[in-house]
Scaffold this motif. Structure first.
Motif, short mmCIF file in Angstrom:
data_model
loop_
_atom_site.label_atom_id
_atom_site.label_comp_id
_atom_site.label_asym_id
_atom_site.label_seq_id
_atom_site.Cartn_x
_atom_site.Cartn_y
_atom_site.Cartn_z
N GLU A 180 0.88 -1.25 0.04
CA GLU A 180 -0.12 -0.03 -0.11
C GLU A 180 0.85 1.18 -0.05
OE1 GLU A 180 -3.19 0.00 -0.34
OE2 GLU A 180 -3.75 -1.80 -0.06
N LEU A 181 1.90 1.26 0.69
CA LEU A 181 2.94 2.25 0.86
C LEU A 181 3.77 2.55 -0.48
CD1 LEU A 181 4.33 2.18 4.48
CD2 LEU A 181 2.55 3.85 3.25
N ARG A 182 4.00 1.59 -1.01
CA ARG A 182 4.89 1.43 -2.26
C ARG A 182 4.02 1.99 -3.34
NH1 ARG A 182 6.80 -3.39 -2.08
NH2 ARG A 182 4.97 -4.40 -3.39
N SER A 183 2.61 1.68 -3.70
CA SER A 183 2.05 2.03 -4.74
C SER A 183 2.08 3.60 -5.12
CB SER A 183 0.50 1.63 -4.66
OG SER A 183 0.75 0.18 -4.61
N PRO A 184 1.65 4.48 -3.82
CA PRO A 184 1.68 5.69 -4.31
C PRO A 184 3.13 6.59 -4.52
CG PRO A 184 0.96 5.34 -2.21
CD PRO A 184 1.01 4.01 -2.63
N LEU A 185 3.96 5.78 -3.40
CA LEU A 185 5.12 6.47 -3.48
C LEU A 185 5.88 6.05 -4.97
CD1 LEU A 185 7.46 7.87 -1.93
CD2 LEU A 185 8.38 5.28 -1.08
N THR A 186 5.76 4.89 -5.44
CA THR A 186 6.18 4.65 -6.96
C THR A 186 5.70 5.52 -7.76
OG1 THR A 186 6.51 2.36 -6.19
CG2 THR A 186 6.64 2.63 -8.67
N ALA A 187 4.29 5.81 -7.69
CA ALA A 187 3.62 6.53 -8.80
C ALA A 187 4.16 8.03 -8.75
CB ALA A 187 2.24 6.59 -8.53
N LEU A 192 7.73 12.21 -10.90
CA LEU A 192 8.71 13.40 -10.75
C LEU A 192 9.96 12.89 -11.79
CD1 LEU A 192 8.73 13.81 -6.96
CD2 LEU A 192 8.18 15.38 -8.53
N GLN A 193 10.21 11.68 -11.71
CA GLN A 193 11.56 11.33 -12.67
C GLN A 193 11.10 11.69 -14.00
OE1 GLN A 193 14.48 10.25 -11.25
NE2 GLN A 193 15.14 10.71 -13.36
N GLY A 194 9.81 11.67 -14.27
CA GLY A 194 9.49 12.00 -15.87
C GLY A 194 9.51 13.35 -15.94
N GLN A 213 -0.77 11.61 -4.99
CA GLN A 213 -0.08 10.48 -4.53
C GLN A 213 0.56 10.64 -3.01
OE1 GLN A 213 -0.37 7.49 -6.06
NE2 GLN A 213 -1.54 8.54 -7.68
N LEU A 214 1.04 11.77 -2.87
CA LEU A 214 1.64 12.09 -1.63
C LEU A 214 0.62 12.36 -0.48
CD1 LEU A 214 4.57 14.78 -2.81
CD2 LEU A 214 4.70 12.32 -2.18
N ARG A 215 -0.55 12.78 -0.94
CA ARG A 215 -1.54 12.99 -0.14
C ARG A 215 -1.96 11.78 0.38
NH1 ARG A 215 -3.84 17.54 -3.16
NH2 ARG A 215 -3.36 19.48 -2.10
N GLN A 216 -2.10 10.73 -0.52
CA GLN A 216 -2.56 9.53 -0.07
C GLN A 216 -1.53 8.74 0.63
OE1 GLN A 216 -3.33 6.89 -3.77
NE2 GLN A 216 -3.44 5.05 -2.59
N LEU A 217 -0.27 8.94 0.32
CA LEU A 217 0.95 8.50 1.06
C LEU A 217 0.70 8.96 2.67
CD1 LEU A 217 3.30 6.46 1.00
CD2 LEU A 217 4.64 8.45 0.60
N SER A 218 0.40 10.32 2.72
CA SER A 218 0.29 10.81 3.91
C SER A 218 -0.96 10.27 4.96
CB SER A 218 0.18 12.32 3.94
OG SER A 218 0.02 13.06 5.00
N ARG A 219 -1.87 10.07 4.09
CA ARG A 219 -3.08 9.39 4.75
C ARG A 219 -2.89 8.01 5.22
NH1 ARG A 219 -7.39 6.42 2.96
NH2 ARG A 219 -6.74 6.70 0.82
N LEU A 220 -2.20 7.45 4.42
CA LEU A 220 -2.07 6.01 4.79
C LEU A 220 -1.16 5.99 6.27
CD1 LEU A 220 -1.05 4.14 1.52
CD2 LEU A 220 -2.95 3.53 3.33
#
Length: 388
Positions: A180-187, A192-194, A213-220
């Motif tokens: 769950e943490l990897r999915s938004p972080l990878t996205a 950003l890399q793009g 994606q960062l907000r989703q990560l923060s919520r998790l």
């Protein structure tokens, strides 16, 4: 488990010690009686009939001829028959019987103590296995063990089962958490890399996607932090008197646009102005989670009915949707972390899989309970109880 075959440890020990002591005394007494009985029988059988008859009369009335009475005893039973000395045959016989009885007493004592020793041995073996990481190990019960030891064994087995369950949940939670943490972080990293590589222009739209994606990560992480506090018993509550019906209506009003978009109606039925002591923010969070859960997973039911009933010592709140429900086998793990049903309440419907876990943690922190059931006419019902 029935306690009929088991007695308390004190009673268990007392009964066996008393039985062993009485048995030993009775055994020695019987042996002494047999010794005298056999000797008397042997003497009587070898006496002349006339002498036997004379002795029988004197035995009943020794005072008629006391000298003759002792003469017959000395001649046929031996001159030392009535010797009170410690070296007499009687005392020697008692000593021999005691020496012979000691191995018997030890053997019987060890045998009757075997259930106690066997139960402790099984517990020690199981405890050693648990210490080595085999958390699901249980100890078998021994027949005729003391009641306290039986209860201790049952509690130990329950503890190991809980440890095994916690271990399974922890492993599954770690795997799910990483996913769950990897999915938004990878996205976010990929986007950003793009932009760094010039694949995407760093315009507001691309930055907004990264921010989402960062907000989703923060919520998790916030949700996981809340569950960790709840597990440690450190979830702080700012208690006040809460009007539950008003709080439910407020949350329903906040979710009205989502309900309208899903084509669902949120109906609140309350015959009482239910009030309780609790954290208004946390309980509002619970109500929002349960409402959103129905909106997300049961929109085909077109209705969510919330029934509030106040009892003498508690308030019950039922959240009843009319969707497709879940598999009955899914109910026991419905409130576990990162749990999603694979049918109607599927992963693609959204959510982190932590909502119901958070709801349960908050309710338990308030001293309440929450459970789920599948009504016969379809849908799902989540029952929530809070102490007044």
């Amino acid at each position: 488990m029935s306690r009929a075959p088991y007695s308390s440890l004190w009673r268990w020990i007392c009964m066996r010690v008393i039985a062993l002591a009485l048995g030993s005394v009775v055994l020695i007494a019987i042996c002494m009686w047999l010794r005298f009985a056999l000797k008397n029988l042997w003497v009587y059988l070898h006496m002349p009939p006339a002498l036997r008859e004379e002795f029988a009369q004197l035995r009943q009335h020794p005072a008629l001829d006391l000298a003759r009475y002792h003469q017959i005893i000395d001649n046929w039973w031996g001159i030392y028959y009535s010797d009170p000395s410690i070296a007499s045959n009687d005392w020697l016989t008692v000593g021999v019987l005691v020496i012979m009885a000691i191995p018997f007493i030890v053997m019987i004592g060890l045998r009757v103590a075997r259930p106690l020793s066997a139960q402790f041995s099984r517990l020690a073996t199981a405890a050693r296995a648990v210490a080595e990481g085999q958390f699901g190990t249980t100890a078998d019960l021994v027949e005729n063990a003391p009641q306290e030891l039986v209860q201790f064994t049952e509690d130990f087995n329950l503890m190991t089962q809980q440890l095994a369950r916690y271990e399974r949940e922890l492993r599954a939670s770690h795997v799910a958490m990483a996913h769950e943490l990897r999915s938004p972080l990878t996205a976010a990293i990929g986007r950003l890399q793009g932009m760094i590589d010039g694949v995407f222009d760093p315009d507001p739209q691309q930055l907004s996607m990264v921010m989402k994606q960062l907000r989703q990560l923060s919520r998790l992480t916030d949700e996981l932090h809340l569950l960790s506090l709840a597990d440690a018993g450190q979830l702080s509550l700012e208690r006040s008197r809460i009007h539950l019906v008003e709080l439910l209506r407020e949350r329903a009003a906040w979710l009205a646009p989502q309900a309208e978009a899903a084509g669902m109606a949120i109906v609140i039925e309350a015959k009482h102005h239910a009030r309780c002591s609790g954290d208004v923010f946390r309980l509002g969070q619970v109500f929002t989670i349960l409402m959103e859960n129905a909106l997300r997973y049961a929109p085909e039911g077109k209705s969510l009915t919330i029934t509030v009933t106040q009892h003498a010592t508690q308030v019950s709140i039922l959240f009843r949707d009319y969707g497709s429900g879940v598999d009955p086998q899914f109910l026991p793990i419905l409130f576990d972390r990162f749990t999603r049903a694979e049918s109607s309440r599927a992963r693609h419907s959204g959510g982190s899989g932590l909502g119901l876990s958070i709801a349960r943690a908050i309710v338990v922190a308030h001293g309440g309970e929450v459970s789920a059931s599948l009504p016969a006419d379809g849908g799902m019902e989540i029952a929530l109880t809070l102490p007044l």
